[in-house]
Design a protein around this motif. Structure first.
Motif, PDB file in Angstrom:
ATOM      1  N   ALA A   1       0.828  -1.276  -0.089  1.00 58.19           N
ATOM      2  CA  ALA A   1       0.072  -0.051   0.128  1.00 58.19           C
ATOM      3  C   ALA A   1       0.957   1.174  -0.045  1.00 58.19           C
ATOM      4  O   ALA A   1       0.610   2.289  -0.515  1.00 58.19           O
ATOM      5  CB  ALA A   1      -0.920  -0.059   1.217  1.00 58.19           C
ATOM      6  N   ALA A   2       2.016   1.169   0.817  1.00 60.01           N
ATOM      7  CA  ALA A   2       2.859   2.344   0.792  1.00 60.01           C
ATOM      8  C   ALA A   2       3.616   2.743  -0.427  1.00 60.01           C
ATOM      9  O   ALA A   2       3.564   3.842  -0.964  1.00 60.01           O
ATOM     10  CB  ALA A   2       3.955   1.986   1.916  1.00 60.01           C
ATOM     11  N   ILE A   3       3.908   1.562  -1.085  1.00 58.81           N
ATOM     12  CA  ILE A   3       4.514   1.706  -2.337  1.00 58.81           C
ATOM     13  C   ILE A   3       3.600   2.448  -3.491  1.00 58.81           C
ATOM     14  O   ILE A   3       4.105   3.235  -4.309  1.00 58.81           O
ATOM     15  CB  ILE A   3       5.248   0.306  -2.857  1.00 58.81           C
ATOM     16  N   SER A   4       2.358   1.886  -3.521  1.00 63.32           N
ATOM     17  CA  SER A   4       1.514   2.423  -4.402  1.00 63.32           C
ATOM     18  C   SER A   4       0.548   3.667  -4.081  1.00 63.32           C
ATOM     19  O   SER A   4       0.051   4.165  -4.927  1.00 63.32           O
ATOM     20  CB  SER A   4       0.310   1.216  -4.798  1.00 63.32           C
ATOM     21  N   ALA A   5       0.629   4.001  -2.809  1.00 65.33           N
ATOM     22  CA  ALA A   5      -0.116   5.047  -2.333  1.00 65.33           C
ATOM     23  C   ALA A   5       0.044   6.549  -3.216  1.00 65.33           C
ATOM     24  O   ALA A   5      -0.810   6.986  -3.789  1.00 65.33           O
ATOM     25  CB  ALA A   5       0.133   5.369  -0.865  1.00 65.33           C
ATOM     26  N   ILE A   6       1.133   6.849  -3.310  1.00 64.67           N
ATOM     27  CA  ILE A   6       1.474   8.203  -3.860  1.00 64.67           C
ATOM     28  C   ILE A   6       1.232   8.076  -5.384  1.00 64.67           C
ATOM     29  O   ILE A   6       0.608   8.997  -6.175  1.00 64.67           O
ATOM     30  CB  ILE A   6       2.757   8.670  -3.767  1.00 64.67           C
ATOM     31  N   PRO A   7       1.684   7.047  -6.235  1.00 64.95           N
ATOM     32  CA  PRO A   7       1.379   6.835  -7.657  1.00 64.95           C
ATOM     33  C   PRO A   7      -0.258   7.092  -7.645  1.00 64.95           C
ATOM     34  O   PRO A   7      -0.864   7.793  -8.934  1.00 64.95           O
ATOM     35  CB  PRO A   7       1.885   5.658  -8.159  1.00 64.95           C
ATOM     36  N   LEU A   8      -0.766   6.451  -6.895  1.00 66.75           N
ATOM     37  CA  LEU A   8      -2.529   6.439  -7.221  1.00 66.75           C
ATOM     38  C   LEU A   8      -3.037   7.640  -6.761  1.00 66.75           C
ATOM     39  O   LEU A   8      -3.835   8.114  -7.580  1.00 66.75           O
ATOM     40  CB  LEU A   8      -2.789   5.167  -6.054  1.00 66.75           C
ATOM     41  N   LEU A   9      -2.357   8.291  -5.798  1.00 68.77           N
ATOM     42  CA  LEU A   9      -2.982   9.493  -5.511  1.00 68.77           C
ATOM     43  C   LEU A   9      -2.919  10.539  -6.824  1.00 68.77           C
ATOM     44  O   LEU A   9      -3.635  11.474  -7.195  1.00 68.77           O
ATOM     45  CB  LEU A   9      -1.970  10.218  -4.496  1.00 68.77           C
ATOM     46  N   ILE A  10      -1.460  10.272  -7.687  1.00 72.10           N
ATOM     47  CA  ILE A  10      -1.345  11.111  -8.567  1.00 72.10           C
ATOM     48  C   ILE A  10      -2.293  10.948 -10.034  1.00 72.10           C
ATOM     49  O   ILE A  10      -2.952  11.849 -10.633  1.00 72.10           O
ATOM     50  CB  ILE A  10       0.300  11.374  -8.965  1.00 72.10           C
ATOM     51  N   ILE A  11      -2.118   9.577 -10.149  1.00 71.17           N
ATOM     52  CA  ILE A  11      -2.881   9.028 -11.239  1.00 71.17           C
ATOM     53  C   ILE A  11      -4.390   9.370 -11.233  1.00 71.17           C
ATOM     54  O   ILE A  11      -4.976   9.721 -12.301  1.00 71.17           O
ATOM     55  CB  ILE A  11      -2.722   7.461 -11.679  1.00 71.17           C
ATOM     56  N   THR A  12      -4.953   9.065  -9.841  1.00 67.14           N
ATOM     57  CA  THR A  12      -6.514   9.498  -9.906  1.00 67.14           C
ATOM     58  C   THR A  12      -6.758  10.785  -9.452  1.00 67.14           C
ATOM     59  O   THR A  12      -8.014  11.088  -9.370  1.00 67.14           O
ATOM     60  CB  THR A  12      -7.142   8.333  -8.845  1.00 67.14           C
ATOM     61  N   HIS A  13      -5.911  11.763  -9.322  1.00 64.69           N
ATOM     62  CA  HIS A  13      -6.118  13.179  -8.850  1.00 64.69           C
ATOM     63  C   HIS A  13      -6.848  12.914  -7.590  1.00 64.69           C
ATOM     64  O   HIS A  13      -8.001  13.895  -7.353  1.00 64.69           O
ATOM     65  CB  HIS A  13      -6.910  13.873  -9.990  1.00 64.69           C
ATOM     66  N   GLY A  14      -6.266  12.316  -6.667  1.00 70.93           N
ATOM     67  CA  GLY A  14      -6.883  12.207  -5.360  1.00 70.93           C
ATOM     68  C   GLY A  14      -8.152  11.704  -5.177  1.00 70.93           C
ATOM     69  O   GLY A  14      -9.098  12.113  -4.661  1.00 70.93           O
ATOM     70  N   GLY A  15      -8.522  10.632  -6.315  1.00 74.27           N
ATOM     71  CA  GLY A  15      -9.669   9.624  -6.332  1.00 74.27           C
ATOM     72  C   GLY A  15     -10.848  10.448  -7.007  1.00 74.27           C
ATOM     73  O   GLY A  15     -11.975   9.896  -7.113  1.00 74.27           O
ATOM     74  N   GLU A  16     -10.546  11.562  -7.691  1.00 78.86           N
ATOM     75  CA  GLU A  16     -11.461  12.393  -8.504  1.00 78.86           C
ATOM     76  C   GLU A  16     -11.667  11.521  -9.829  1.00 78.86           C
ATOM     77  O   GLU A  16     -12.724  11.483 -10.506  1.00 78.86           O
ATOM     78  CB  GLU A  16     -10.895  13.651  -9.010  1.00 78.86           C
ATOM     79  N   GLY A  17     -10.668  10.648 -10.217  1.00 77.47           N
ATOM     80  CA  GLY A  17     -10.930   9.980 -11.486  1.00 77.47           C
ATOM     81  C   GLY A  17     -10.087  10.463 -12.847  1.00 77.47           C
ATOM     82  O   GLY A  17      -9.626  11.471 -12.578  1.00 77.47           O
TER      83      GLY A  17
END
Lengths: 119, 412
Positions: free
Chosen positions: B396-412
């Protein structure tokens, strides 16, 4: 059976230091050794304070830590260490060893507030 | 009898203190976006915080060692210092978000200019921590935070599909419109788990065990409090998710403010539902703000070896006392600039997941050390679970920041 030797890096360095009344008074931030090649190595003192701890960091981090936290270091002679468990217990009080809380700048601010002397 | 009462009150306190602004925002939003689908993450995160919370309490009871003693001893000075800085940034941001949340709740309760309410919240928190004992803080904020149980009754009253709820407790993938939505789903998985397993919970819990004077005879009590208290707390988190799914998913509303959550109690119980929900949120957010400010101060004191604890007069733990005051002041300074508390909480939760492995790994090393823990060393089951969660939070720690950036903080 417990081994009859101390692993200084594991059992002493970075451990919590408490005074004769079990009051926390710093960490073992570094160790002062005496001796050299071909001679017996002896521990002279434990070093407590940000100055000693900063020496264990890379240059830039060392500089920043000293700027932010100061570089005061107190050298406590090894003979003052009385017990080594998960705490390093000293034979004297923090005040006697100049490690007491009243020496901190925070003490001047906090002790002036109402209720600061009550539990 | 006194012991039973203490255990009972501690369970209620653990339950009342389980939900804070981050968890509230993410669970309601998770329900609004993906229906019941993410309930399994609430369950997964709850078991994780039970495993590591129990371990933190057990180590503190047996050896009087709080988490940051272990981090320094086991991670070493340099890595330990890095963990301390990151952990305290997370505590500061979370504290700021909770103070912002408090002001938003006060605005709904009594009205008034937002910035003035932020200052009011700060004064209230400073008063509470300075003048109340540790035990009083725990009880007052934990027990009054239980008023949030109105959300559980509200979720039940909204008649969720219980068969679907049961199915969602197992890992599943929702039906989504585009493959990109799976990334948003993954982001919510990571954020929701992080919001439940926030590292400050273990810092505060282990330091609290020492404040309360626990010893090895309290190991069983610790286990009961953690397992029952956190499980009941998870019921509240689950209820928020169900409410989000029942109320907001059908209307495609994305509830961005903590205040949106009170719509559930309003719809079901009217004015009194609103009052109970807001007062419950006030004490839950207030308790979390205090826990974060104190955790930051505990971390500093324990890392540098200063005297610490509310059980000492403030002048005997002057650096510790000044630390929590400064954390409150800095947190207020952040939130008074007008920054959105929900945005702050999102960043703090993602930052938190990154430091989770650095916090939990030293705890695991100590809890499995027979020489250190004696008969209270990790059993096989606890050990296996702890390793499983360490692996999970590392991923989760490894994927957290890339996911934050790619999804624009969960906005999609």
């Amino acid at each position: 059976m417990k081994p009859d030797y101390l692993e200084m890096a594991r059992q002493v360095l970075d451990r919590q230091v408490v005074d004769a009344n079990n009051v926390p008074c710093g960490k073992v931030d570094d160790l002062q050794l005496e001796g050299g090649a071909g001679k017996q190595l002896r521990i002279i003192a434990i070093l407590i304070g940000h100055g000693a701890a900063a020496d264990r960091l890379p240059e830039l981090a060392k500089l920043i830590l000293r700027k932010v936290m100061g570089k005061r270091t107190v050298s406590v002679p090894w003979k003052e260490v009385t017990v080594i468990t998960n705490r390093i217990k000293l034979g004297k009080t923090a005040r006697e060893l100049k490690l007491d809380e009243s020496r901190s700048a925070a003490f001047k601010i906090i002790s002036a507030l109402p209720g600061a002397w009550k539990k | 009898m006194k012991k039973y009462l203490e255990v009972f009150l501690s369970i209620l306190t653990a339950m009342g203190g389980f939900v804070e602004i981050g968890e509230l925002v993410f669970t309601v939003n998770a329900g609004a976006k993906f229906g019941y689908s993410l309930l399994w993450v609430v369950l997964l995160g709850t078991v994780g915080i039970i495993v590591y919370g129990e371990m933190a309490g057990r180590i503190a009871a047996v050896n009087q060692d709080p988490v940051f003693y272990l981090i320094r001893e086991r991670n070493g000075y340099a890595l330990g210092l890095g963990t301390l800085i990151a952990a305290n940034i997370v505590c500061l941001l979370t504290c700021a978000a909770e103070i912002g949340g408090l002001a938003l709740v006060l605005k709904l309760l009594v009205g008034g200019p937002y910035r003035l309410l932020v200052l009011g919240a700060l004064l209230f928190l400073l008063w509470a921590v300075w003048f109340l004992s540790f035990q009083a803080i725990e009880r007052v904020f934990g027990l009054l935070g239980l008023l949030m149980l109105v959300f559980v009754f509200s979720a039940i009253y909204l008649h969720p599909d219980w068969t679907q709820v049961g199915r969602s407790l197992l890992p599943n993938l929702p039906h989504v419109e585009s493959p990109r939505d799976y990334l948003v789903y993954a982001y919510f998985c990571v954020a929701l788990m992080s919001s439940i397993m926030l590292p400050y919970e273990t810092y505060f819990y282990s330091s609290g065990a020492i404040e309360d004077g626990w010893n090895p005879s309290d190991v069983t009590m610790n286990r009961i409090i953690v397992v029952i208290g956190f499980s009941l707390g998870a019921v509240l988190a689950g209820a928020l998710l169900l409410m989000g799914a029942q109320l907001f998913l059908p209307t495609q509303i994305e509830p961005q403010l903590p205040g949106s959550a009170v719509l559930g109690p309003v719809v079901t119980f009217g004015k009194w539902g609103l009052v109970l929900a807001l007062v419950g949120m006030f004490f839950a957010f207030g308790g979390a703000a205090i826990e974060n400010a104190l955790s930051g101060a505990y971390n500093l004191a324990q890392f540098f070896g200063w005297p610490w604890g509310k059980f000492r007069p403030p002048k005997d733990a002057a650096r510790f006392s000044l630390s929590w005051i400064v954390i409150f002041l800095l947190a207020t300074l952040i939130i008074i600039t007008g920054v959105d508390p929900v945005q702050v909480v999102e960043y703090s939760i993602i930052a938190a997941v990154v430091i989770l492995p650095l916090t939990y790994f030293p705890m695991l090393l100590v809890a499995r050390d027979k020489e250190y823990m004696g008969p209270h060393v990790n059993g096989r089951f606890a050990g296996a679970l702890a390793w499983f969660y360490l692996l999970l939070i590392t991923l989760a720690a490894i994927s957290a920041i890339p996911l934050l950036i790619i999804t624009h903080g969960g906005e999609g």
